[in-house]
Scaffold this motif. Sequence first.
Motif, PDB file in Angstrom:
ATOM      1  N   LEU A   1      -7.012  -5.816   0.948  1.00 11.54           N
ATOM      2  CA  LEU A   1      -7.564  -6.845  -0.098  1.00 11.54           C
ATOM      3  C   LEU A   1      -6.692  -6.808  -1.430  1.00 11.54           C
ATOM      4  O   LEU A   1      -6.228  -7.713  -2.028  1.00 11.54           O
ATOM      5  CB  LEU A   1      -8.902  -6.730  -0.274  1.00 11.54           C
ATOM      6  CG  LEU A   1      -9.919  -7.025   0.915  1.00 11.54           C
ATOM      7  CD1 LEU A   1     -11.426  -6.641   0.522  1.00 11.54           C
ATOM      8  CD2 LEU A   1      -9.790  -8.486   1.319  1.00 11.54           C
ATOM      9  N   PHE A   2      -6.452  -5.377  -1.666  1.00 13.79           N
ATOM     10  CA  PHE A   2      -5.767  -5.240  -3.048  1.00 13.79           C
ATOM     11  C   PHE A   2      -4.163  -5.969  -2.742  1.00 13.79           C
ATOM     12  O   PHE A   2      -3.615  -6.565  -3.671  1.00 13.79           O
ATOM     13  CB  PHE A   2      -5.464  -4.028  -3.385  1.00 13.79           C
ATOM     14  CG  PHE A   2      -6.622  -3.639  -4.121  1.00 13.79           C
ATOM     15  CD1 PHE A   2      -6.526  -3.534  -5.697  1.00 13.79           C
ATOM     16  CD2 PHE A   2      -7.923  -2.948  -3.729  1.00 13.79           C
ATOM     17  CE1 PHE A   2      -7.553  -3.062  -6.389  1.00 13.79           C
ATOM     18  CE2 PHE A   2      -9.017  -2.522  -4.387  1.00 13.79           C
ATOM     19  CZ  PHE A   2      -8.805  -2.568  -5.836  1.00 13.79           C
ATOM     20  N   VAL A   3      -3.595  -5.557  -1.505  1.00 12.64           N
ATOM     21  CA  VAL A   3      -2.336  -6.214  -1.460  1.00 12.64           C
ATOM     22  C   VAL A   3      -2.353  -7.803  -1.316  1.00 12.64           C
ATOM     23  O   VAL A   3      -1.386  -8.311  -1.984  1.00 12.64           O
ATOM     24  CB  VAL A   3      -1.726  -5.830  -0.021  1.00 12.64           C
ATOM     25  CG1 VAL A   3      -0.585  -6.471   0.229  1.00 12.64           C
ATOM     26  CG2 VAL A   3      -1.491  -4.314  -0.149  1.00 12.64           C
ATOM     27  N   ASP A   4      -3.381  -8.423  -0.742  1.00 15.72           N
ATOM     28  CA  ASP A   4      -3.714  -9.779  -0.800  1.00 15.72           C
ATOM     29  C   ASP A   4      -3.673 -10.469  -2.271  1.00 15.72           C
ATOM     30  O   ASP A   4      -3.149 -11.308  -2.496  1.00 15.72           O
ATOM     31  CB  ASP A   4      -4.841 -10.285  -0.017  1.00 15.72           C
ATOM     32  CG  ASP A   4      -4.703 -10.103   1.561  1.00 15.72           C
ATOM     33  OD1 ASP A   4      -3.299 -10.086   1.893  1.00 15.72           O
ATOM     34  OD2 ASP A   4      -5.349 -10.272   2.063  1.00 15.72           O
ATOM     35  N   ALA A   5      -4.292  -9.461  -3.116  1.00 14.81           N
ATOM     36  CA  ALA A   5      -4.444 -10.002  -4.557  1.00 14.81           C
ATOM     37  C   ALA A   5      -3.150  -9.565  -5.455  1.00 14.81           C
ATOM     38  O   ALA A   5      -3.227  -9.821  -6.452  1.00 14.81           O
ATOM     39  CB  ALA A   5      -5.712  -8.937  -5.275  1.00 14.81           C
ATOM     40  N   GLY A   6      -2.063  -9.293  -4.607  1.00 14.81           N
ATOM     41  CA  GLY A   6      -0.777  -8.936  -5.259  1.00 14.81           C
ATOM     42  C   GLY A   6      -0.648  -7.639  -6.350  1.00 14.81           C
ATOM     43  O   GLY A   6       0.281  -7.305  -7.122  1.00 14.81           O
TER      44      GLY A   6
ATOM     45  N   VAL B   1       0.727  -1.027  -0.061  1.00 14.72           N
ATOM     46  CA  VAL B   1       0.042   0.028  -0.065  1.00 14.72           C
ATOM     47  C   VAL B   1       1.107   1.111   0.039  1.00 14.72           C
ATOM     48  O   VAL B   1       1.769   1.426   0.948  1.00 14.72           O
ATOM     49  CB  VAL B   1      -0.955   0.016   1.227  1.00 14.72           C
ATOM     50  CG1 VAL B   1      -1.595   1.298   1.392  1.00 14.72           C
ATOM     51  CG2 VAL B   1      -1.631  -1.189   1.251  1.00 14.72           C
ATOM     52  N   ILE B   2       0.641   2.115  -1.014  1.00 15.88           N
ATOM     53  CA  ILE B   2       1.410   3.276  -0.990  1.00 15.88           C
ATOM     54  C   ILE B   2       0.445   4.708  -0.388  1.00 15.88           C
ATOM     55  O   ILE B   2      -0.631   4.850  -1.250  1.00 15.88           O
ATOM     56  CB  ILE B   2       1.973   3.940  -2.331  1.00 15.88           C
ATOM     57  CG1 ILE B   2       2.872   2.842  -2.935  1.00 15.88           C
ATOM     58  CG2 ILE B   2       2.346   5.147  -2.559  1.00 15.88           C
ATOM     59  CD1 ILE B   2       3.293   2.878  -4.484  1.00 15.88           C
TER      60      ILE B   2
ATOM     61  N   GLU C   1      -9.211  -1.503   4.949  1.00 13.98           N
ATOM     62  CA  GLU C   1      -9.471  -2.818   4.737  1.00 13.98           C
ATOM     63  C   GLU C   1      -9.497  -3.260   3.359  1.00 13.98           C
ATOM     64  O   GLU C   1      -9.083  -4.367   2.881  1.00 13.98           O
ATOM     65  CB  GLU C   1     -10.619  -3.187   5.355  1.00 13.98           C
ATOM     66  CG  GLU C   1     -10.696  -3.148   6.910  1.00 13.98           C
ATOM     67  CD  GLU C   1     -10.149  -4.456   7.484  1.00 13.98           C
ATOM     68  OE1 GLU C   1      -9.416  -5.318   6.771  1.00 13.98           O
ATOM     69  OE2 GLU C   1     -10.014  -4.218   8.867  1.00 13.98           O
ATOM     70  N   VAL C   2      -9.825  -2.212   2.340  1.00 18.73           N
ATOM     71  CA  VAL C   2      -9.999  -2.571   0.858  1.00 18.73           C
ATOM     72  C   VAL C   2      -8.488  -2.481   0.386  1.00 18.73           C
ATOM     73  O   VAL C   2      -8.344  -3.397  -0.377  1.00 18.73           O
ATOM     74  CB  VAL C   2     -10.852  -1.261   0.199  1.00 18.73           C
ATOM     75  CG1 VAL C   2     -10.748  -1.610  -1.302  1.00 18.73           C
ATOM     76  CG2 VAL C   2     -12.134  -1.361   0.501  1.00 18.73           C
ATOM     77  N   ALA C   3      -7.757  -1.542   0.948  1.00 20.48           N
ATOM     78  CA  ALA C   3      -6.380  -1.624   0.402  1.00 20.48           C
ATOM     79  C   ALA C   3      -5.600  -2.923   0.635  1.00 20.48           C
ATOM     80  O   ALA C   3      -4.919  -3.372  -0.068  1.00 20.48           O
ATOM     81  CB  ALA C   3      -5.566  -0.244   1.184  1.00 20.48           C
TER      82      ALA C   3
ATOM     83  N   ASP D   1      -5.339   7.132  13.034  1.00 20.39           N
ATOM     84  CA  ASP D   1      -5.900   6.196  11.872  1.00 20.39           C
ATOM     85  C   ASP D   1      -5.051   5.542  10.727  1.00 20.39           C
ATOM     86  O   ASP D   1      -5.043   4.664  10.408  1.00 20.39           O
ATOM     87  CB  ASP D   1      -6.923   7.112  11.011  1.00 20.39           C
ATOM     88  CG  ASP D   1      -7.898   7.678  12.229  1.00 20.39           C
ATOM     89  OD1 ASP D   1      -8.265   7.081  13.270  1.00 20.39           O
ATOM     90  OD2 ASP D   1      -8.820   8.670  11.896  1.00 20.39           O
ATOM     91  N   ARG D   2      -4.014   6.402  10.771  1.00 24.49           N
ATOM     92  CA  ARG D   2      -2.817   6.116   9.675  1.00 24.49           C
ATOM     93  C   ARG D   2      -2.256   4.743  10.098  1.00 24.49           C
ATOM     94  O   ARG D   2      -1.767   3.741   9.513  1.00 24.49           O
ATOM     95  CB  ARG D   2      -2.060   7.108   9.392  1.00 24.49           C
ATOM     96  CG  ARG D   2      -2.574   8.289   8.686  1.00 24.49           C
ATOM     97  CD  ARG D   2      -1.424   9.252   8.000  1.00 24.49           C
ATOM     98  NE  ARG D   2      -0.936   9.730   8.916  1.00 24.49           N
ATOM     99  CZ  ARG D   2      -1.073  11.133   9.514  1.00 24.49           C
ATOM    100  NH1 ARG D   2      -2.153  11.750   8.934  1.00 24.49           N
ATOM    101  NH2 ARG D   2      -0.134  11.476  10.050  1.00 24.49           N
ATOM    102  N   LEU D   3      -1.980   4.923  11.575  1.00 25.07           N
ATOM    103  CA  LEU D   3      -1.369   3.699  12.272  1.00 25.07           C
ATOM    104  C   LEU D   3      -2.374   2.313  12.147  1.00 25.07           C
ATOM    105  O   LEU D   3      -1.776   1.116  11.842  1.00 25.07           O
ATOM    106  CB  LEU D   3      -1.064   3.993  13.834  1.00 25.07           C
ATOM    107  CG  LEU D   3      -0.450   2.922  14.670  1.00 25.07           C
ATOM    108  CD1 LEU D   3       1.081   2.415  14.043  1.00 25.07           C
ATOM    109  CD2 LEU D   3      -0.303   3.597  16.011  1.00 25.07           C
ATOM    110  N   LEU D   4      -3.624   2.608  12.381  1.00 23.15           N
ATOM    111  CA  LEU D   4      -4.553   1.446  12.198  1.00 23.15           C
ATOM    112  C   LEU D   4      -4.120   0.862  11.038  1.00 23.15           C
ATOM    113  O   LEU D   4      -4.233  -0.358  10.762  1.00 23.15           O
ATOM    114  CB  LEU D   4      -6.131   2.277  12.215  1.00 23.15           C
ATOM    115  CG  LEU D   4      -6.990   1.012  12.216  1.00 23.15           C
ATOM    116  CD1 LEU D   4      -8.139   1.276  13.141  1.00 23.15           C
ATOM    117  CD2 LEU D   4      -7.512   0.874  10.928  1.00 23.15           C
ATOM    118  N   ALA D   5      -4.041   1.574   9.817  1.00 24.36           N
ATOM    119  CA  ALA D   5      -3.875   1.135   8.748  1.00 24.36           C
ATOM    120  C   ALA D   5      -2.819   0.476   8.355  1.00 24.36           C
ATOM    121  O   ALA D   5      -2.746  -0.710   7.972  1.00 24.36           O
ATOM    122  CB  ALA D   5      -4.166   2.273   7.508  1.00 24.36           C
TER     123      ALA D   5
END
Length: 204
Positions: free
Chosen positions: A99-104, A34-35, A95-97, A118-122
Amino acid sequence: MIEMSASLTSNIHWHSAAVTKKDRHRLNDHKSCVIWLTGLSGSGKSTIANALDKRLYEMSIRSYVLDGDNIRHGLNKSLGFSPEDRKENIRRIAEVAKLFVDAGTISITAFISPYREDRLLARNLLEEGEFIEIYVKCPIEQCEQRDPKGLYKKARRGEIPDFTGISSPYEEPDSPELVIESNQLTVDECVDQIVDFLKNRGIV
């Protein structure tokens, strides 16, 4: 924030995927991450995100931009800009981001995301090295001069409550992976910095 009762969550079970993230990395010939572009409205986050996406596409790298305004047209259209809604907005997109990471895929997010918590949560949703926080740093005076959406003018007139930098705080990152001073660089130079970082980290 919507929470599920214990009786509901006790009936939900995690199913492991037959194709793993590492499998997708091998298929794509690059890693995923994630960027996370954070900064004031008008700092250039969306412009940089889309230019980076185009550059990665030209390099045959799978990427996708999750833009703050676009997400609020769909997934998060029910949320406002109160601190509570901002928190939920970031939780959902994180959470969406993931999923993208899991999708490669390299997920590029362009969100003000004003609160460090909030950024730490991510960040904590992802594995070590998968969350790359990039502070798109630009003086608020410059952001107001740009004001591409006319939001600062409305905020100054009191037409937009809870506007980051005017009536709501922005908490600068303490230790981001990268700081890009967008008022001093061209868009291509900003993208160059990010791509060089990804190469040095062995992600692409």
